[in-house]
Design a protein around this motif. Structure first.
Motif, PDB file in Angstrom:
ATOM      1  N   THR A 167     -32.761   9.373  29.159  1.00 42.65           N
ATOM      2  CA  THR A 167     -31.828  10.473  29.386  1.00 42.65           C
ATOM      3  C   THR A 167     -30.542   9.864  29.951  1.00 42.65           C
ATOM      4  OG1 THR A 167     -33.602  12.047  29.829  1.00 42.65           O
ATOM      5  CG2 THR A 167     -31.403  12.602  30.649  1.00 42.65           C
ATOM      6  N   PRO A 168     -29.398   9.993  29.224  1.00 43.37           N
ATOM      7  CA  PRO A 168     -28.169   9.312  29.659  1.00 43.37           C
ATOM      8  C   PRO A 168     -27.706   9.767  31.033  1.00 43.37           C
ATOM      9  CG  PRO A 168     -27.974  10.107  27.396  1.00 43.37           C
ATOM     10  CD  PRO A 168     -29.219  10.715  27.952  1.00 43.37           C
ATOM     11  N   ASP A 169     -27.218   8.830  31.800  1.00 44.88           N
ATOM     12  CA  ASP A 169     -26.632   9.154  33.102  1.00 44.88           C
ATOM     13  C   ASP A 169     -25.236   9.743  32.940  1.00 44.88           C
ATOM     14  OD1 ASP A 169     -28.845   8.225  34.530  1.00 44.88           O
ATOM     15  OD2 ASP A 169     -28.091   6.164  34.532  1.00 44.88           O
ATOM     16  N   GLU A 170     -24.529   9.390  31.857  1.00 45.07           N
ATOM     17  CA  GLU A 170     -23.190   9.905  31.625  1.00 45.07           C
ATOM     18  C   GLU A 170     -22.891   9.908  30.129  1.00 45.07           C
ATOM     19  OE1 GLU A 170     -20.182   7.371  33.234  1.00 45.07           O
ATOM     20  OE2 GLU A 170     -21.398   5.565  32.976  1.00 45.07           O
ATOM     21  N   ASP A 171     -21.941  10.785  29.751  1.00 43.67           N
ATOM     22  CA  ASP A 171     -21.515  10.804  28.358  1.00 43.67           C
ATOM     23  C   ASP A 171     -20.006  10.605  28.290  1.00 43.67           C
ATOM     24  OD1 ASP A 171     -20.091  13.376  28.372  1.00 43.67           O
ATOM     25  OD2 ASP A 171     -22.067  14.302  28.544  1.00 43.67           O
ATOM     26  N   ALA A 172     -19.509  10.517  27.071  1.00 39.55           N
ATOM     27  CA  ALA A 172     -18.105  10.166  26.872  1.00 39.55           C
ATOM     28  C   ALA A 172     -17.171  11.357  26.982  1.00 39.55           C
ATOM     29  CB  ALA A 172     -17.935   9.507  25.498  1.00 39.55           C
ATOM     30  N   GLY A 173     -17.700  12.558  27.181  1.00 38.92           N
ATOM     31  CA  GLY A 173     -16.861  13.741  27.375  1.00 38.92           C
ATOM     32  C   GLY A 173     -15.987  14.088  26.189  1.00 38.92           C
ATOM     33  N   PRO A 174     -16.552  14.217  24.987  1.00 38.57           N
ATOM     34  CA  PRO A 174     -15.716  14.529  23.820  1.00 38.57           C
ATOM     35  C   PRO A 174     -15.226  15.976  23.823  1.00 38.57           C
ATOM     36  CG  PRO A 174     -18.024  14.563  23.201  1.00 38.57           C
ATOM     37  CD  PRO A 174     -17.976  14.105  24.635  1.00 38.57           C
ATOM     38  N   HIS A 175     -13.999  16.206  23.350  1.00 38.36           N
ATOM     39  CA  HIS A 175     -13.468  17.560  23.191  1.00 38.36           C
ATOM     40  C   HIS A 175     -12.444  17.546  22.057  1.00 38.36           C
ATOM     41  CE1 HIS A 175     -11.307  15.400  26.380  1.00 38.36           C
ATOM     42  NE2 HIS A 175     -10.210  15.963  25.924  1.00 38.36           N
ATOM     43  N   ASP A 176     -12.464  18.609  21.259  1.00 41.03           N
ATOM     44  CA  ASP A 176     -11.542  18.679  20.122  1.00 41.03           C
ATOM     45  C   ASP A 176     -10.610  19.882  20.256  1.00 41.03           C
ATOM     46  OD1 ASP A 176     -12.937  20.940  19.306  1.00 41.03           O
ATOM     47  OD2 ASP A 176     -13.946  19.973  17.630  1.00 41.03           O
ATOM     48  N   ASN A 177      -9.798  20.096  19.232  1.00 39.07           N
ATOM     49  CA  ASN A 177      -8.791  21.161  19.247  1.00 39.07           C
ATOM     50  C   ASN A 177      -9.167  22.333  18.354  1.00 39.07           C
ATOM     51  OD1 ASN A 177      -8.558  19.615  16.905  1.00 39.07           O
ATOM     52  ND2 ASN A 177      -6.346  19.848  16.759  1.00 39.07           N
ATOM     53  N   ARG A 231     -22.923  15.117  15.645  1.00 44.94           N
ATOM     54  CA  ARG A 231     -24.239  14.611  16.025  1.00 44.94           C
ATOM     55  C   ARG A 231     -24.021  13.326  16.839  1.00 44.94           C
ATOM     56  NH1 ARG A 231     -24.800  18.988  14.701  1.00 44.94           N
ATOM     57  NH2 ARG A 231     -26.219  19.925  13.183  1.00 44.94           N
ATOM     58  N   LEU A 232     -23.526  13.528  18.043  1.00 48.99           N
ATOM     59  CA  LEU A 232     -23.126  12.401  18.885  1.00 48.99           C
ATOM     60  C   LEU A 232     -23.942  12.274  20.164  1.00 48.99           C
ATOM     61  CD1 LEU A 232     -19.226  12.738  18.647  1.00 48.99           C
ATOM     62  CD2 LEU A 232     -20.695  11.167  17.372  1.00 48.99           C
ATOM     63  N   LEU A 246     -10.125  14.737  17.906  1.00 48.64           N
ATOM     64  CA  LEU A 246     -11.238  14.592  18.843  1.00 48.64           C
ATOM     65  C   LEU A 246     -10.877  13.528  19.872  1.00 48.64           C
ATOM     66  CD1 LEU A 246     -14.232  15.222  19.613  1.00 48.64           C
ATOM     67  CD2 LEU A 246     -14.880  13.367  18.075  1.00 48.64           C
ATOM     68  N   THR A 247     -10.950  13.910  21.152  1.00 53.26           N
ATOM     69  CA  THR A 247     -10.589  13.008  22.236  1.00 53.26           C
ATOM     70  C   THR A 247     -11.784  12.793  23.161  1.00 53.26           C
ATOM     71  OG1 THR A 247      -8.308  13.817  22.152  1.00 53.26           O
ATOM     72  CG2 THR A 247      -8.962  12.614  24.115  1.00 53.26           C
ATOM     73  N   PHE A 248     -11.954  11.554  23.620  1.00 52.13           N
ATOM     74  CA  PHE A 248     -13.037  11.196  24.536  1.00 52.13           C
ATOM     75  C   PHE A 248     -12.456  10.875  25.910  1.00 52.13           C
ATOM     76  CE2 PHE A 248     -14.566  10.266  20.311  1.00 52.13           C
ATOM     77  CZ  PHE A 248     -15.896  10.670  20.336  1.00 52.13           C
ATOM     78  N   VAL A 265     -25.807   9.093  20.305  1.00 52.18           N
ATOM     79  CA  VAL A 265     -25.078   7.924  19.821  1.00 52.18           C
ATOM     80  C   VAL A 265     -24.493   7.168  21.015  1.00 52.18           C
ATOM     81  CG1 VAL A 265     -23.110   7.116  18.464  1.00 52.18           C
ATOM     82  CG2 VAL A 265     -24.515   9.013  17.629  1.00 52.18           C
ATOM     83  N   GLU A 266     -24.823   5.897  21.120  1.00 49.11           N
ATOM     84  CA  GLU A 266     -24.296   5.071  22.194  1.00 49.11           C
ATOM     85  C   GLU A 266     -22.893   4.605  21.802  1.00 49.11           C
ATOM     86  OE1 GLU A 266     -25.893   1.508  25.160  1.00 49.11           O
ATOM     87  OE2 GLU A 266     -26.653   1.635  23.102  1.00 49.11           O
ATOM     88  N   VAL A 267     -21.871   5.275  22.332  1.00 45.92           N
ATOM     89  CA  VAL A 267     -20.498   4.993  21.934  1.00 45.92           C
ATOM     90  C   VAL A 267     -19.916   3.788  22.675  1.00 45.92           C
ATOM     91  CG1 VAL A 267     -20.150   7.411  21.359  1.00 45.92           C
ATOM     92  CG2 VAL A 267     -19.463   6.581  23.619  1.00 45.92           C
ATOM     93  N   ALA A 268     -20.504   3.466  23.811  1.00 48.35           N
ATOM     94  CA  ALA A 268     -20.150   2.288  24.598  1.00 48.35           C
ATOM     95  C   ALA A 268     -21.409   1.917  25.372  1.00 48.35           C
ATOM     96  CB  ALA A 268     -18.984   2.595  25.538  1.00 48.35           C
ATOM     97  N   PRO A 269     -21.495   0.718  25.922  1.00 47.21           N
ATOM     98  CA  PRO A 269     -22.718   0.336  26.631  1.00 47.21           C
ATOM     99  C   PRO A 269     -23.140   1.370  27.673  1.00 47.21           C
ATOM    100  CG  PRO A 269     -21.313  -1.574  26.345  1.00 47.21           C
ATOM    101  CD  PRO A 269     -20.525  -0.394  25.861  1.00 47.21           C
ATOM    102  N   ASP A 270     -24.328   1.962  27.449  1.00 45.00           N
ATOM    103  CA  ASP A 270     -24.933   2.950  28.346  1.00 45.00           C
ATOM    104  C   ASP A 270     -24.149   4.249  28.444  1.00 45.00           C
ATOM    105  OD1 ASP A 270     -27.052   1.189  28.993  1.00 45.00           O
ATOM    106  OD2 ASP A 270     -25.778   0.180  30.470  1.00 45.00           O
ATOM    107  N   VAL A 271     -23.214   4.495  27.522  1.00 46.08           N
ATOM    108  CA  VAL A 271     -22.460   5.750  27.474  1.00 46.08           C
ATOM    109  C   VAL A 271     -22.725   6.405  26.125  1.00 46.08           C
ATOM    110  CG1 VAL A 271     -20.183   6.831  27.562  1.00 46.08           C
ATOM    111  CG2 VAL A 271     -20.665   4.824  28.979  1.00 46.08           C
ATOM    112  N   TYR A 272     -23.108   7.693  26.160  1.00 49.17           N
ATOM    113  CA  TYR A 272     -23.494   8.379  24.929  1.00 49.17           C
ATOM    114  C   TYR A 272     -22.502   9.494  24.581  1.00 49.17           C
ATOM    115  CZ  TYR A 272     -27.707   5.646  24.793  1.00 49.17           C
ATOM    116  OH  TYR A 272     -28.569   4.588  24.700  1.00 49.17           O
TER     117      TYR A 272
END
Length: 402
Positions: free
Chosen positions: A141-151, A221-222, A166-168, A225-232
């Motif tokens: 279970t990820p401790d943090e995510d990349a916080g994606p948001h779109d327009n 469907r993110l 789409l911005t992270f 998905v590990e977008v950076a080390p230990d960040v989903y």
């Protein structure tokens, strides 16, 4: 095995008997007898009852905090896989495939975070005897995510120039994985592709302006998905929107005029004022990204402002934002004499309006006919071409580069 031994003993007795019965006839003559050859009756080897196939499953049974990307591997030695089944707690099966040589299996996609999985596998050896193995494990279970948001707002109608941005909140390291986790479903089959601006923003558009009436659904469907080390990626969602009628406006700075074309027909030619020397408007294709009936505009942060030229207007009417740097098409009541005559703004496109805005003014009518996503192209300005990252200006990038 007992039957085999008995047969061997009997065979031996027959051989001895034949050797003893070699005799003459009653007339005293002799007859040669042909000896009977002995038959080999060695004991048959016992058939195995346990399969020689040896199954191996990764992750090991009971594993915790397993990363969801490609963790499951099933293999066999001295045999071929016959069945591999991986299911989550709800019984949903994970698709996968057995290799051509039959000795390994891998999933076709990554797993979900925070989920318990069960693996069941079977393999057969050369004699057809089956071996089975089972395992269960839980993904992290990820401790943090990349916080994606779109327009995009669900179900909203946008203009034909709409670009999905789409911005992270966190820098993306695995851009390919993000792109793979985002798909566009379009009613007319339009192909949509992404283009990155740095490590936190990716914009999506088709090759040409959208076709009016196109229905679009973004499938995110993110979450796993590990977008950076230990960040989903943090989101699994479907966002539908619709493309409305076509409205494309062209601002000719040299003529001080905006031509509005709706669904291929010229519907208006509006007198305007654009950026004055030193504050020349951007050239290029821009898109309305925000709309507000009234907004505040200030010279604070605007480069090139000299003393006496500052401004702070808290009630600019019918404001339609084109760029992040502050270019708008907006109502203007303080320089109405400039409309259609000369350029007097600090880079914006001014359209005649009342002090607090009027729906019957040129600006009011344009505002009420516009949508977020409508196209505004500026030509014949002495200013540079707008950068693709500045607002939703990606249409200035050719498709091959995009």
């Amino acid at each position: 095995m007992r039957r085999g031994v008995a047969a061997g003993a009997l065979g031996g007795a027959l051989v001895l008997m034949t050797a003893a019965c070699s005799g003459g006839s009653a007339g005293g003559g002799s007859t040669d007898a042909t000896p009977v050859a002995a038959k080999s009756t060695a004991a048959a080897a016992p058939k195995p009852t346990v399969s020689a196939a040896v199954l191996s499953i990764e992750p090991k049974n009971g594993s915790q905090d397993v990363k969801p990307a490609g963790p499951v591997k099933v293999s066999v030695a001295s045999g071929k896989l016959t069945t591999v089944k991986v299911t989550d707690k709800d019984g949903k099966e994970v698709p996968g495939s057995v290799a051509a040589d039959g000795v390994s299996w891998v999933p076709k996609a990554g797993l979900s975070v925070g989920t318990r999985y069960r693996v069941s596998a079977q393999a057969a050896d050369a004699n057809g005897l089956v071996a089975t193995a089972e395992s269960s494990f839980t993904t992290l279970t990820p401790d943090e995510d990349a916080g994606p948001h779109d327009n995009i707002s669900d179900g909203q109608t946008y203009g034909v120039g709409m670009i999905v941005s789409l911005t992270f909140d966190r820098t993306v390291k695995d851009k390919a994985a993000v792109e793979k986790g985002i798909t566009f479903e379009t009613s007319d089959g339009s192909v949509v592709k992404g283009h990155w601006f740095g490590g936190t923003r990716v914009d999506f558009r088709p090759e040409k302006f959208w076709t009016p009436g196109t229905k679009v659904t973004i499938h995110y469907r993110l979450k796993s998905v590990e977008v950076a080390p230990d960040v989903y990626g943090g989101v699994d969602a479907d966002e539908p929107f619709v493309i409305g009628r076509s409205q494309v406006s062209t601002v000719d700075v040299a003529k001080h005029e905006m031509q509005v074309v709706k669904d291929g027909q010229v519907v208006d030619n509006i007198p305007i004022t654009a950026g004055k020397p030193g504050f020349d408007s951007w050239n290029g294709t821009m898109v309305i990204k925000e709309m507000a009936e009234r907004t505040r505009m200030s010279s604070q942060g605007v480069s090139g402002i000299t003393k006496g030229d500052e401004y702070d207007l808290d009630d600019v009417p019918h404001a339609m934002r084109l760029t992040d740097s502050g270019t708008y098409v907006h109502g203007n009541s303080w320089a109405t004499g400039a409309m259609g005559s000369y350029n007097a703004s600090h880079g914006c496109i001014g359209v005649e309006d009342a002090r607090y805005g009027s729906n019957s003014s040129d600006a009011g009518k344009l505002y009420n006919s516009s949508l977020i996503g409508d196209v505004v192209t500026v030509v014949n300005s002495k200013g540079p071409k707008v950068e693709a990252w500045n607002g939703l200006s990606g249409w200035n990038v050719n498709w091959g580069e995009w």
